[in-house]
Design a protein around this motif. Sequence first.
Motif, PDB file in Angstrom:
ATOM      1  N   ARG A  32       0.828  -1.205   0.000  1.00  0.00           N
ATOM      2  CA  ARG A  32       0.000   0.000   0.000  1.00  0.00           C
ATOM      3  C   ARG A  32       0.859   1.250   0.000  1.00  0.00           C
ATOM      4  O   ARG A  32       0.553   2.229  -0.689  1.00  0.00           O
ATOM      5  CB  ARG A  32      -0.951   0.001   1.184  1.00  0.00           C
ATOM      6  CG  ARG A  32      -1.858   1.236   1.220  1.00  0.00           C
ATOM      7  CD  ARG A  32      -2.778   1.247   2.418  1.00  0.00           C
ATOM      8  NE  ARG A  32      -3.821   0.217   2.292  1.00  0.00           N
ATOM      9  CZ  ARG A  32      -4.793   0.053   3.185  1.00  0.00           C
ATOM     10  NH1 ARG A  32      -4.854   0.840   4.261  1.00  0.00           N
ATOM     11  NH2 ARG A  32      -5.691  -0.901   3.016  1.00  0.00           N
ATOM     12  N   ARG A  33       1.951   1.233   0.778  1.00  0.00           N
ATOM     13  CA  ARG A  33       2.818   2.419   0.833  1.00  0.00           C
ATOM     14  C   ARG A  33       3.468   2.699  -0.522  1.00  0.00           C
ATOM     15  O   ARG A  33       3.544   3.846  -0.964  1.00  0.00           O
ATOM     16  CB  ARG A  33       3.890   2.234   1.914  1.00  0.00           C
ATOM     17  CG  ARG A  33       3.352   2.284   3.347  1.00  0.00           C
ATOM     18  CD  ARG A  33       4.482   2.448   4.350  1.00  0.00           C
ATOM     19  NE  ARG A  33       5.410   1.318   4.321  1.00  0.00           N
ATOM     20  CZ  ARG A  33       5.283   0.212   5.055  1.00  0.00           C
ATOM     21  NH1 ARG A  33       4.235   0.094   5.873  1.00  0.00           N
ATOM     22  NH2 ARG A  33       6.179  -0.757   4.983  1.00  0.00           N
ATOM     23  N   VAL A  34       3.921   1.642  -1.187  1.00  0.00           N
ATOM     24  CA  VAL A  34       4.562   1.816  -2.495  1.00  0.00           C
ATOM     25  C   VAL A  34       3.565   2.352  -3.522  1.00  0.00           C
ATOM     26  O   VAL A  34       3.861   3.290  -4.278  1.00  0.00           O
ATOM     27  CB  VAL A  34       5.170   0.483  -2.979  1.00  0.00           C
ATOM     28  CG1 VAL A  34       5.621   0.591  -4.433  1.00  0.00           C
ATOM     29  CG2 VAL A  34       6.346   0.082  -2.098  1.00  0.00           C
ATOM     30  N   LEU A  35       2.378   1.770  -3.546  1.00  0.00           N
ATOM     31  CA  LEU A  35       1.364   2.218  -4.501  1.00  0.00           C
ATOM     32  C   LEU A  35       0.899   3.643  -4.198  1.00  0.00           C
ATOM     33  O   LEU A  35       0.622   4.424  -5.112  1.00  0.00           O
ATOM     34  CB  LEU A  35       0.173   1.261  -4.493  1.00  0.00           C
ATOM     35  CG  LEU A  35       0.446  -0.147  -5.056  1.00  0.00           C
ATOM     36  CD1 LEU A  35      -0.774  -1.036  -4.873  1.00  0.00           C
ATOM     37  CD2 LEU A  35       0.832  -0.067  -6.532  1.00  0.00           C
ATOM     38  N   THR A  36       0.824   3.989  -2.925  1.00  0.00           N
ATOM     39  CA  THR A  36       0.454   5.357  -2.545  1.00  0.00           C
ATOM     40  C   THR A  36       1.498   6.346  -3.035  1.00  0.00           C
ATOM     41  O   THR A  36       1.166   7.416  -3.578  1.00  0.00           O
ATOM     42  CB  THR A  36       0.295   5.462  -1.026  1.00  0.00           C
ATOM     43  OG1 THR A  36      -0.762   4.588  -0.600  1.00  0.00           O
ATOM     44  CG2 THR A  36      -0.031   6.895  -0.608  1.00  0.00           C
TER      45      THR A  36
END
Length: 400
Positions: A32-36
Amino acid sequence: MFAVVLSALVGLMHFYLWKRLVKDTTRPGRTRRVLTAAFVVLTVLVVATLVLPRVIGPVSAAWFAWPGYIWFGLVIYLFLTLVVLELPRLALRGWVKRKPLEATAATDTAPTVTEPEPPAPTVNRRLFLARSAAVTAGVASASLVGVGMANALGPPDLLRVPVRLRKLDPAFNGFRVAVVSDIHLGPLSGRAHTERIVRMINETSPDLVAIVGDLVDGTVEELGAAAEPLRDLVSREGTFFVTGNHEYFVEDTTAWLRELERLGVQPLRNENTAIRLGGATFNLAGVNDISGETRDDGPNFDRALSGRDPAQATVLLAHQPIQVEEAAKNGVDLQLSGHTHGGQLWPFHYVVELAQPSLAGLSTVDGTQLYVTRGAGFWGPPVRVGAPPDITVLSLQSED
């Protein structure tokens, strides 16, 4: 103010997409952090693509404008597709919430207390629904943008349209007018784009060429080389040009008009000229775009049509179709326009139709015929969905 409003809209669209494509489809953690972070970068890229070309110039902006505009095209259709999917998504979520309650109700008569159903299956079903919607939106949007890019970047359609004019002298029967608009030279369309348009027009052997606005999205210094192939246009009566709204997005509109004259293209700035064939004549007039009013250079129909013979047919070049209302009041027989791009991106066709009297093609408004070309280029995303580009050759005919 324009940049602020545009940036806010882009930010809101990206936030919605992040919610549906990232937050709803992943659990908290590294993915989620990478995609955000990726969504933040893409948001900045789109804002830069929409704003910076006017600051640093279209040529310097080309390297990030391509990925920025392609992603922006995807954003538009991802947003629209996911909005359409909201109702079935909410309906299915309601079904998911009811499932544990139904299971509990079935055991109400049992003497022992039934433990609540573990939440994991419900969470899994929600993830499944969110991911299914994301995949559906992704496939649909990528397909639409792929087909739309092939339309936008491919050669324009060549349309041949007969037009009958009541006051046209029969000597002009079969007179061919090549109409092209919205070429939009800029960060994504350069010299090769112009060369292809010139080649296609010349292959039709027109008697006259009409360029009805929105030729450039930059200055002469930035895009002069891209426009230079216009000098190769060949027609018996010459090439004529009227300004579009984008010609007023640059500070020095007059510099472009001088450059076009140097290339053999004659601007019609609220003026007219007689087109003669033997002893027969029709009037060719042109008015400036409405956007010129901000610089005291707007349309002036009285000046543009002064001195013409009202017994002869009048053909008017005017960038925006809405100018036909004034043209009809002045007895113009035929107006040639562009501006709409035919909607460019479906379903925005319906929005354009609310603002203009015609989206594309030949129509009649208060006794004046109006022809609107979809344009030979594109603005913004290099995508055309349901509105392929075109170059039109009108064949004039007398009603006699």
